[in-house]
Design a protein around this motif. Structure first.
Motif, mmCIF file in Angstrom:
data_model
loop_
_atom_site.group_PDB
_atom_site.id
_atom_site.type_symbol
_atom_site.label_atom_id
_atom_site.label_comp_id
_atom_site.label_asym_id
_atom_site.label_seq_id
_atom_site.Cartn_x
_atom_site.Cartn_y
_atom_site.Cartn_z
ATOM 1 N N MET A 102 -14.559 8.518 -24.010
ATOM 2 C CA MET A 102 -13.979 9.800 -24.420
ATOM 3 C C MET A 102 -12.737 9.631 -25.280
ATOM 4 N N HIS A 103 -12.184 8.406 -25.327
ATOM 5 C CA HIS A 103 -10.894 8.211 -25.982
ATOM 6 C C HIS A 103 -10.872 8.642 -27.452
ATOM 7 N N PRO A 104 -11.838 8.210 -28.292
ATOM 8 C CA PRO A 104 -11.772 8.642 -29.700
ATOM 9 C C PRO A 104 -11.845 10.163 -29.868
ATOM 10 N N ALA A 105 -12.676 10.820 -29.051
ATOM 11 C CA ALA A 105 -12.811 12.272 -29.164
ATOM 12 C C ALA A 105 -11.530 12.984 -28.743
ATOM 13 N N ILE A 106 -10.870 12.478 -27.676
ATOM 14 C CA ILE A 106 -9.618 13.092 -27.209
ATOM 15 C C ILE A 106 -8.538 12.954 -28.274
ATOM 16 N N LEU A 107 -8.418 11.748 -28.853
ATOM 17 C CA LEU A 107 -7.403 11.540 -29.902
ATOM 18 C C LEU A 107 -7.692 12.407 -31.117
ATOM 19 N N SER A 108 -8.972 12.532 -31.493
ATOM 20 C CA SER A 108 -9.317 13.362 -32.647
ATOM 21 C C SER A 108 -8.967 14.813 -32.393
ATOM 22 N N ARG A 109 -9.244 15.289 -31.196
ATOM 23 C CA ARG A 109 -8.920 16.686 -30.855
ATOM 24 C C ARG A 109 -7.409 16.927 -30.941
ATOM 25 N N LEU A 110 -6.627 16.007 -30.412
ATOM 26 C CA LEU A 110 -5.172 16.162 -30.460
ATOM 27 C C LEU A 110 -4.673 16.136 -31.906
ATOM 28 N N LYS A 111 -5.247 15.260 -32.729
ATOM 29 C CA LYS A 111 -4.819 15.195 -34.121
ATOM 30 C C LYS A 111 -5.182 16.474 -34.869
ATOM 31 N N VAL A 112 -6.352 17.048 -34.553
ATOM 32 C CA VAL A 112 -6.723 18.328 -35.171
ATOM 33 C C VAL A 112 -5.718 19.400 -34.775
ATOM 34 N N MET A 113 -5.345 19.451 -33.513
ATOM 35 C CA MET A 113 -4.384 20.450 -33.041
ATOM 36 C C MET A 113 -3.027 20.279 -33.717
ATOM 37 N N ALA A 114 -2.652 19.014 -33.991
ATOM 38 C CA ALA A 114 -1.333 18.733 -34.589
ATOM 39 C C ALA A 114 -1.384 18.643 -36.103
ATOM 40 N N ASN A 115 -2.564 18.907 -36.694
ATOM 41 C CA ASN A 115 -2.724 18.878 -38.147
ATOM 42 C C ASN A 115 -2.404 17.493 -38.719
ATOM 43 N N LEU A 116 -2.887 16.440 -38.041
ATOM 44 C CA LEU A 116 -2.690 15.069 -38.506
ATOM 45 C C LEU A 116 -3.982 14.547 -39.141
ATOM 46 N N ASP A 117 -3.891 13.373 -39.725
ATOM 47 C CA ASP A 117 -5.026 12.746 -40.389
ATOM 48 C C ASP A 117 -5.913 12.073 -39.334
ATOM 49 N N ILE A 118 -7.116 12.611 -39.134
ATOM 50 C CA ILE A 118 -8.015 12.080 -38.115
ATOM 51 C C ILE A 118 -8.490 10.673 -38.477
ATOM 52 N N SER A 119 -8.666 10.414 -39.747
ATOM 53 C CA SER A 119 -9.236 9.128 -40.169
ATOM 54 C C SER A 119 -8.238 7.983 -40.107
ATOM 55 N N GLU A 120 -6.946 8.288 -40.047
ATOM 56 C CA GLU A 120 -5.920 7.240 -40.031
ATOM 57 C C GLU A 120 -5.673 6.773 -38.597
ATOM 58 N N ARG A 121 -6.079 5.531 -38.320
ATOM 59 C CA ARG A 121 -5.906 4.980 -36.975
ATOM 60 C C ARG A 121 -5.068 3.706 -36.974
ATOM 61 N N ARG A 122 -4.591 3.296 -38.160
ATOM 62 C CA ARG A 122 -3.839 2.044 -38.252
ATOM 63 C C ARG A 122 -2.334 2.260 -38.308
ATOM 64 N N LEU A 123 -1.898 3.489 -38.578
ATOM 65 C CA LEU A 123 -0.471 3.782 -38.702
ATOM 66 C C LEU A 123 -0.048 4.795 -37.637
ATOM 67 N N PRO A 124 1.200 4.707 -37.179
ATOM 68 C CA PRO A 124 1.701 5.732 -36.240
ATOM 69 C C PRO A 124 1.775 7.084 -36.947
ATOM 70 N N GLN A 125 1.551 8.158 -36.185
ATOM 71 C CA GLN A 125 1.671 9.508 -36.722
ATOM 72 C C GLN A 125 2.432 10.379 -35.720
ATOM 73 N N ASP A 126 3.114 11.384 -36.234
ATOM 74 C CA ASP A 126 3.842 12.334 -35.399
ATOM 75 C C ASP A 126 3.487 13.738 -35.841
ATOM 76 N N GLY A 127 3.304 14.617 -34.893
ATOM 77 C CA GLY A 127 2.964 15.996 -35.213
ATOM 78 C C GLY A 127 3.439 16.942 -34.130
ATOM 79 N N ARG A 128 3.207 18.210 -34.377
ATOM 80 C CA ARG A 128 3.680 19.264 -33.473
ATOM 81 C C ARG A 128 2.537 20.236 -33.193
ATOM 82 N N ILE A 129 2.395 20.619 -31.942
ATOM 83 C CA ILE A 129 1.356 21.557 -31.528
ATOM 84 C C ILE A 129 2.035 22.727 -30.835
ATOM 85 N N ARG A 130 1.646 23.927 -31.207
ATOM 86 C CA ARG A 130 2.140 25.129 -30.523
ATOM 87 C C ARG A 130 0.975 25.786 -29.791
ATOM 88 N N VAL A 131 1.157 26.044 -28.515
ATOM 89 C CA VAL A 131 0.094 26.656 -27.719
ATOM 90 C C VAL A 131 0.670 27.806 -26.900
#
Length: 597
Positions: free
Chosen positions: A263-292
């Motif tokens: 489930m790990h790749p799907a969970i990370l992809s979902r979080l990146k979608v919520m934070a408007n991050l690049d789903i395809s980028e897995r080699r660099l650190p990313q930071d984002g913000r989610i409002r719920v």
């Protein structure tokens, strides 16, 4: 022929309905009129004449806004306002908690209903329900509760904050967690339970998201459950053969579950979608913000991803506005430090520093201090990275280093905005420190943070980053260092017998062994014996003697010794004072403070 008796009967029914709504006790004596609510606040020293005049003027010019509401907006203590309302109306005033409400009636009314209308059923006294209300003018709600519960109602004035605390406590208890498979966990979680607040620049592939319902529900569950457990962070950590999910609760990490590693790749992809991050980028650190939105509450989530050997790790920091809205008196300061710190934040100019490691509660202390100030009369501005919590009546600036909007650049612009009080998220370099010192020397009060282990080290830290010692001595008013420690759970508190190692420290700090308590461990504290946290504080106000010593560029050890000689209570001393009061344990103090032997 029967019209007269019918009319009389109807009149009797009207009188009865009014008496059922509320009638005074027979034994009660008529209360003396307390006058205007503003006069009560003025006579008790909770407001000055100028602010009272201002509040009355605003209330007179704002239709539909009561004087009490205006007082609250101007920063008057909610406790003082509600007590003044009680004095004026002759109604009782109470401060309820989770243990003194009628649980059955609370659930009959519904938690959402009570939260929406700000009411609490405190219990039956005789044949009447004591109903806690925050708005004495809302008689329709009182009448509605009478009809819902079919019982006579007497209003009792309570504070809005007490209502929120009670409702939150019962909402947390309403959901119990068990160790069950992932499919069973997410069975009761719907996709819209956690509502994503989308910004304009977000464009989500709704069709793709709709095809991943189990993952969406699982991520929603992680957020929902973390908020229920009062967690501050969610750690999603891939291991070689499992996926580990941990919550940080009261500063300590607890392993909560191990969903399938697949489930790990799907969970990370979902979080990146919520934070408007690049789903395809897995080699660099990313930071984002989610409002719920969660149960009508707005939450900000800060997402940070980091590539590891086993896959991407993600950490979600939960920023809950309710957690930051803590009065100064509830932070854990003892009376002497609290009085001294209130005096410092009331000064017209100078620098106040809050120091400590990451996660020690510095931001909470700063925001609580800003909330004590008169936001109606002062221009209070902040420069933060990032703006974690939004405060009403305060101008908050977000820095963007990529485009040159640094702390120093923001401060220069801010000083042209006629500020009275400036809060800087952190002093990181000499340029920011010099501008802050210049601002303090030209009539501004500056509050900021530093990452040092204790209060005296803040002075040498400023010298080390390149600030001249004489400027530090001239500008600095006070430094407060802090740590967060866990409170003993009040539900399983029992007398404690310390071991030989702890006895050595207890004797050193003159703590009677007979007064020691500990948490045995129960369901409410997850078996840890601790629930919630409070602060340890080390306050160093600077006098002329210490200012002269700073100008001579002392070493850390020498300056710390001078501060202790002049009466500074250290973090460890403050900690053992809280052990003496039965609020925490020796182990907690030794865990977070430096050894003195």
């Amino acid at each position: 022929m029967n019209s007269t008796p019918s009319t009389t009967h109807d009149a009797d029914q009207d009188d009865l309905s009014l008496s059922v709504l509320w009638t005074p006790e027979e034994s009660a004596t008529p209360a003396e009129p307390a006058g205007d609510m503003g006069d009560v606040l003025l006579s008790e020293g909770n407001i000055d004449a100028a602010k009272l005049t201002q509040a009355r003027g605003i209330a007179a010019k704002t239709p539909g806004k009561s004087l009490a509401r205006v007082m609250l907006d101007l920063g008057v203590s909610p406790l003082a306002v509600q007590q003044a309302l009680a004095a004026v109306t002759g109604l009782p005033f109470e401060q309820p908690g989770p243990d003194n409400v009628d649980v059955k009636l609370l659930h009959r009314l519904g938690l959402d209903y009570c939260q929406k209308h700000q009411v609490l059923p405190l219990g039956l006294r005789g044949n009447r329900l004591m109903l806690g209300v925050t708005d004495v003018d809302d008689l329709l709600v009182v009448d509605e509760v009478r009809h819902k519960l079919a019982v006579a109602v007497k209003p009792v004035i309570v504070c809005p904050r007490d209502v929120e605390i009670v409702i939150a406590a019962f909402k947390q208890e309403s959901t119990s967690e068990t160790d069950v498979p992932v499919d069973d966990i997410i069975a009761g979680i719907e996709e819209d339970d956690v509502e994503l607040v989308q910004t304009k620049e977000q464009e989500l592939d709704l069709e793709k998201m709709a095809g991943e319902s189990p993952v969406i529900r699982f991520v929603n569950y992680l957020i929902f459950n973390a908020v229920k457990e009062s967690a501050s962070d969610i750690h999603i950590e891939p291991q070689e053969k499992k996926l580990q999910i941990r919550y940080r609760i009261d500063g300590v990490l607890f392993e909560m579950m191990n969903p399938p590693l697949s489930m790990h790749p799907a969970i990370l992809s979902r979080l990146k979608v919520m934070a408007n991050l690049d789903i395809s980028e897995r080699r660099l650190p990313q930071d984002g913000r989610i409002r719920v939105m969660l149960h009508g509450r707005k939450l900000d989530l800060r997402l940070s991803t980091l590539p590891l050997a086993a896959g991407e790790k993600a950490v979600l920091r939960i920023l809950d506005t309710r957690a930051i809205s803590v009065p100064l008196e509830d932070l854990g300061m003892d009376d002497n430090i609290l009085v001294a710190w209130r005096h410092q934040i009331a000064q017209p100019h100078g620098i106040l520093l809050v120091t400590g490691p990451t996660g020690s509660g510095k931001t909470t202390t700063l925001y609580s201090s800003l909330n004590q100030m008169d936001r109606g009369k002062l221009n209070i501005s902040t420069v933060e990275d990032p703006v974690e919590y939004h405060l009403g009546g305060i101008n908050q600036t977000q820095i963007f280093e990529k485009i040159g909007m640094t702390f120093a650049a923001s401060l220069r612009a801010l000083l042209r905005q006629d500020p009275d009080v400036i809060m800087i998220g952190e002093i990181r370099d000499a340029e920011t420190a010099r501008i802050a010192i210049q601002a303090s020397l030209t009539g501004h009060l500056v509050l900021s943070t530093l990452h040092t282990n204790d209060a005296p080290s803040a002075v040498t830290r400023l010298i080390n980053i390149g600030v001249e010692p004489y400027l530090i001595g001239a500008a600095l008013n006070a430094i407060i260092a802090q740590r967060l420690i866990r409170r003993i759970c009040p539900h399983c508190k029992v007398p404690a017998q310390p071991d030989e190692h702890a006895v050595k420290y207890l004797r050193m700090h003159d703590v009677p062994i007979a007064t020691l308590v500990m948490g045995r461990g129960c369901d409410r504290c997850r078996g840890t014996g601790y629930t919630g946290r409070l602060g340890l504080f080390e306050l160093l106000p600077l006098d002329d003697f210490l200012r002269d010593k700073i100008a001579a560029n002392p070493t850390v050890t020498e300056f710390r010794r001078l501060c202790v000689e002049r009466g500074m209570k250290t973090l460890r001393e403050d900690g053992f004072e809280k052990v003496r009061e039965g609020r925490t344990t020796v182990d907690e103090i030794l865990r977070v403070t430096e050894s003195t032997i």
